[in-house]
Scaffold this motif. Sequence first.
Motif, short mmCIF file in Angstrom:
data_model
loop_
_atom_site.label_atom_id
_atom_site.label_comp_id
_atom_site.label_asym_id
_atom_site.label_seq_id
_atom_site.Cartn_x
_atom_site.Cartn_y
_atom_site.Cartn_z
N VAL A 43 133.48 -7.26 19.43
CA VAL A 43 133.12 -5.85 19.62
C VAL A 43 132.47 -5.67 20.99
CG1 VAL A 43 131.63 -3.98 18.79
CG2 VAL A 43 132.90 -5.38 17.15
N ARG A 44 131.61 -6.61 21.38
CA ARG A 44 130.98 -6.53 22.70
C ARG A 44 132.03 -6.50 23.80
NH1 ARG A 44 126.08 -8.42 24.38
NH2 ARG A 44 125.81 -9.62 22.47
N GLN A 45 133.02 -7.40 23.70
CA GLN A 45 134.07 -7.46 24.71
C GLN A 45 134.89 -6.18 24.75
OE1 GLN A 45 136.13 -11.03 23.55
NE2 GLN A 45 134.72 -12.39 24.64
N ALA A 46 135.15 -5.61 23.57
CA ALA A 46 135.89 -4.35 23.53
C ALA A 46 135.12 -3.22 24.20
CB ALA A 46 136.22 -3.98 22.08
N ARG A 47 133.81 -3.17 23.95
CA ARG A 47 132.98 -2.15 24.58
C ARG A 47 132.92 -2.36 26.10
NH1 ARG A 47 131.90 2.52 23.41
NH2 ARG A 47 129.77 2.44 24.24
N GLU A 48 132.78 -3.63 26.53
CA GLU A 48 132.72 -3.91 27.96
C GLU A 48 134.04 -3.59 28.65
OE1 GLU A 48 131.59 -7.98 28.08
OE2 GLU A 48 129.43 -7.57 27.79
N ALA A 49 135.14 -3.66 27.88
CA ALA A 49 136.46 -3.30 28.42
C ALA A 49 136.68 -1.80 28.46
CB ALA A 49 137.56 -3.98 27.60
N GLY A 50 135.73 -1.01 27.93
CA GLY A 50 135.81 0.44 28.02
C GLY A 50 136.34 1.15 26.79
N TYR A 51 136.55 0.40 25.69
CA TYR A 51 137.06 1.05 24.48
C TYR A 51 135.95 1.83 23.79
CZ TYR A 51 141.35 -1.64 24.89
OH TYR A 51 142.54 -2.16 25.33
N SER A 52 136.33 2.98 23.22
CA SER A 52 135.35 3.85 22.57
C SER A 52 135.01 3.34 21.18
CB SER A 52 135.92 5.27 22.47
OG SER A 52 137.02 5.29 21.56
N TRP A 53 133.90 3.86 20.62
CA TRP A 53 133.53 3.51 19.25
C TRP A 53 134.57 4.01 18.27
CZ3 TRP A 53 130.47 -0.24 18.38
CH2 TRP A 53 129.38 -0.51 19.18
N THR A 54 135.26 5.08 18.63
CA THR A 54 136.30 5.62 17.74
C THR A 54 137.44 4.60 17.58
OG1 THR A 54 135.81 7.89 18.40
CG2 THR A 54 137.96 7.48 17.39
N VAL A 55 137.92 4.06 18.71
CA VAL A 55 139.01 3.09 18.68
C VAL A 55 138.57 1.80 17.98
CG1 VAL A 55 140.51 1.65 20.11
CG2 VAL A 55 140.08 4.03 20.75
N GLN A 69 126.71 2.68 14.34
CA GLN A 69 125.46 2.38 13.65
C GLN A 69 125.32 0.89 13.36
OE1 GLN A 69 125.58 4.90 10.17
NE2 GLN A 69 124.53 6.60 11.20
N ARG A 70 126.44 0.26 13.04
CA ARG A 70 126.37 -1.16 12.66
C ARG A 70 126.22 -2.07 13.86
NH1 ARG A 70 130.65 -4.48 8.80
NH2 ARG A 70 129.57 -6.49 8.91
N TYR A 71 126.88 -1.76 14.99
CA TYR A 71 126.95 -2.73 16.09
C TYR A 71 126.16 -2.36 17.34
CZ TYR A 71 130.67 -4.96 13.43
OH TYR A 71 131.38 -5.60 12.45
N ALA A 72 125.87 -1.12 17.56
CA ALA A 72 125.24 -0.73 18.84
C ALA A 72 123.92 -1.47 19.06
CB ALA A 72 125.03 0.77 18.88
#
Length: 291
Positions: A43-55, A69-72
């Motif tokens: 999940v961290r890598q996905a966020r760093e790659a610019g993916y939204s919480w929706t995706v 809520q679970r990961y932030a």
Amino acid sequence: MAQLIQAAHARATSDDPLDVLDAVLTLARDVSARSDAAVDQAVRQAREAGYSWTVIGERLGVSRQAARQRYADRLAQAPAPIGLIRGRDLEAALAAALAAAEADHLAEAGTEHILLGLLTDGVAAATLEQLGVSRDKIRDASHRLFDYPSEPTHEGRTVFSAEAQAALAGAEQLATERTPTCEPVAVTTPQLLAVVATNPGSRARRVLNDLGVDVADIKRLLHCYINVPRTPFGRRSRRGRPGKKQADRCSFCGHARSEERRLVAGPDVWICSECVAMCSEILAQSTEAGT
């Protein structure tokens, strides 16, 4: 599953089924925690790659709000995990194992070749030598127990067999389970020896049985290196019941002081006579080898 069972047998204090069950349950909890950590990292890598919480929520099968809520907070607080590395002693052992399999004209190196390689250097070598195991004895037993071709039957590079690869994976699992979460996971020869020796069906175990080696002796000698419960910061917890003085224990193997097991004090640590003896053997072996 086979890898977990091998790791559990190596971790258990005895071969009693209940002790093995305790070890399996502990490993299962650790695997679950590691799985959660792996998801956090993905999940961290996905966020760093610019993916939204929706995706990300869609991939997790939850809503955007639930994913956030679970990961932030967890991603903000938890550091990225440190990778797994192989110690120099293990790298030398694996190279020697492949060379031994090539000398036997085999396309694959089995766990009996790993056993040969483990005599190259490190704690595993000192342990096997203390039990009277030598390269010549392993070779003689292997050639009695297994059929080897007299001529080369393959072309190309020798690789590890499926059983040997499973043993390596089991050693990595054992090292991961016993490494503080704040440190890199270093896989060394003690974990690999513990796994190949405690797997009842492995070729290495059959060789050890043929040589009359008691696996319980291997586990006893390796106890300091593979079976010490640790806190997240790498030390055995000193906390006990309120108001009750805890017995002095070796900081390496965890055994309490006794008449047979004397302790030497250091800055906030203890080391017992058995661990000192093992260290002396390893250092003496390194000196003889000119390292």
